[in-house]
Design an enzyme around this catalytic site. Sequence first.
Site, PDB file in Angstrom:
ATOM      1  N   ASP A 122       0.847  -1.333   0.012  1.00 46.76           N
ATOM      2  CA  ASP A 122       0.202   0.012   0.044  1.00 46.76           C
ATOM      3  C   ASP A 122       0.853   1.218  -0.030  1.00 46.76           C
ATOM      4  OD1 ASP A 122      -2.564  -1.665   0.093  1.00 46.76           O
ATOM      5  OD2 ASP A 122      -2.718  -1.395   2.222  1.00 46.76           O
ATOM      6  N   ASP A 139      -6.959  -1.668  -4.130  1.00 41.86           N
ATOM      7  CA  ASP A 139      -7.994  -1.318  -3.160  1.00 41.86           C
ATOM      8  C   ASP A 139      -9.045  -0.218  -3.867  1.00 41.86           C
ATOM      9  OD1 ASP A 139      -6.863  -2.852  -1.239  1.00 41.86           O
ATOM     10  OD2 ASP A 139      -5.819  -1.200  -0.434  1.00 41.86           O
TER      11      ASP A 139
END
Length: 162
Positions: A122, A139
């Site tokens: 991330d 995401d």
Amino acid sequence: MRVVTGPGALAYGLAAAVVAVDQAVKAWIVGVAHLALGEPQPIWGPLRLTLVENRGVSFGLFQSDAPWTRWALAGFSLLVAVALGIWVRRAERRFSAVAIGLIIGGAVGNLIDRIRLGVVVDFVDVTALMFPWVFNVADSAITAGIALLLAESFLAPRQTAA
């Protein structure tokens, strides 16, 4: 083998594009950008790049360091992608296909990370906007796909039972 056409083909193409973009950006973040784990790098305004190793699900929810969770979450991602891949073959609307394609692509993008790295990479950090999570392209695709499916369920014309 049956060739998929129509909305299903659109979904598969979009899923492949999401996976390609997600993995390319993650490769740049990990290999070229040389970000130090957890150290925010300002980009513009509230946007920062912060490398985070996510051991949980989307947006870092359900974090766990137990080794079995890597494979459990990878299995879940694979199951979701396969189930949606089957479902989208029956899709009649392009809107549905786009939504499902985004979710499939996001699930597969994060699945690749889990299998290859043991964590999901991330890096998009907007915590300055009081959004508490760091996330990635996959995401974002999953979130957009779910939002589109919800919008369609509320906005699509209702069919009445005869």
